[in-house]
Design a protein around this motif. Structure first.
Motif, PDB file in Angstrom:
ATOM      1  N   ASP A 133       0.712  -1.017   0.042  1.00 18.11           N
ATOM      2  CA  ASP A 133       0.062  -0.038   0.219  1.00 18.11           C
ATOM      3  C   ASP A 133       0.696   1.225  -0.049  1.00 18.11           C
ATOM      4  O   ASP A 133       1.842   1.256   0.643  1.00 18.11           O
ATOM      5  CB  ASP A 133      -0.826  -0.073   1.334  1.00 18.11           C
ATOM      6  N   ASP A 176      -3.343  -2.443   9.295  1.00 18.33           N
ATOM      7  CA  ASP A 176      -4.592  -2.807   9.871  1.00 18.33           C
ATOM      8  C   ASP A 176      -5.775  -1.762   9.054  1.00 18.33           C
ATOM      9  O   ASP A 176      -5.613  -0.642   9.744  1.00 18.33           O
ATOM     10  CB  ASP A 176      -4.883  -3.057  11.160  1.00 18.33           C
ATOM     11  N   CYS A 177      -6.504  -2.163   8.008  1.00 15.66           N
ATOM     12  CA  CYS A 177      -7.524  -1.135   7.563  1.00 15.66           C
ATOM     13  C   CYS A 177      -8.945  -1.662   7.896  1.00 15.66           C
ATOM     14  O   CYS A 177      -9.928  -1.377   7.141  1.00 15.66           O
ATOM     15  CB  CYS A 177      -7.318  -1.048   5.950  1.00 15.66           C
ATOM     16  N   SER A 178      -9.234  -2.473   9.023  1.00 10.94           N
ATOM     17  CA  SER A 178     -10.251  -3.058   9.161  1.00 10.94           C
ATOM     18  C   SER A 178     -11.644  -2.094   9.931  1.00 10.94           C
ATOM     19  O   SER A 178     -12.512  -2.501   9.582  1.00 10.94           O
ATOM     20  CB  SER A 178     -10.248  -4.317  10.063  1.00 10.94           C
ATOM     21  N   SER A 179     -11.029  -0.965  10.240  1.00  9.74           N
ATOM     22  CA  SER A 179     -11.712  -0.171  11.003  1.00  9.74           C
ATOM     23  C   SER A 179     -11.313   1.137  10.838  1.00  9.74           C
ATOM     24  O   SER A 179     -10.163   1.593  10.593  1.00  9.74           O
ATOM     25  CB  SER A 179     -12.143  -0.381  12.129  1.00  9.74           C
ATOM     26  N   SER A 232      -8.492   2.123  13.219  1.00 14.75           N
ATOM     27  CA  SER A 232      -7.214   1.505  13.135  1.00 14.75           C
ATOM     28  C   SER A 232      -6.478   2.488  12.151  1.00 14.75           C
ATOM     29  O   SER A 232      -5.378   2.767  12.325  1.00 14.75           O
ATOM     30  CB  SER A 232      -7.181   0.281  12.802  1.00 14.75           C
TER      31      SER A 232
END
Length: 103
Positions: free
Chosen positions: A36, A72-75, A78
């Motif tokens: 990324d 971590d792009c889960s939320s 984060s």
């Protein structure tokens, strides 16, 4: 210029050159995919002080980018924590200039 203390970053000479770099690298990507890319725009705010001329009241803008793996792009929390870590990792400007991350 304020740089990140622990993160290697590339500074743009021309705005948007990071997209050309990423596009060239996509052809060489194998496996799980490319890392990324995170683009950061830093702005130095210059305010008219007691002994400065009114013509020097412009902001200095610098673009830089870095690549990251496994962020971590889960939320949204984060992602906000990652950018907060970037802000806290900025080195101190020896001239005492006030820098902030614009985007």
């Amino acid at each position: 210029m304020r740089e990140f203390k622990t993160l290697p970053e590339v500074f743009e000479v021309v705005n948007g050159e990071c997209l050309l770099t990423r596009t060239k690298g996509l052809a060489k990507t194998t496996g799980l995919g490319p890392p990324d890319m995170c683009h950061v725009t830093k702005i130095q705010e210059k305010h008219q002080g007691l002994f400065t001329s009114s013509g020097n009241n412009t902001n200095t803008v610098h673009g830089s980018y870095h690549f990251c793996y496994g962020a971590d792009c889960s939320s949204p929390a984060s992602i906000a924590a990652y950018f907060n870590a970037l802000v806290n990792d900025m080195s101190t400007d020896p001239n005492g200039a006030r820098w902030k991350i614009q985007s």
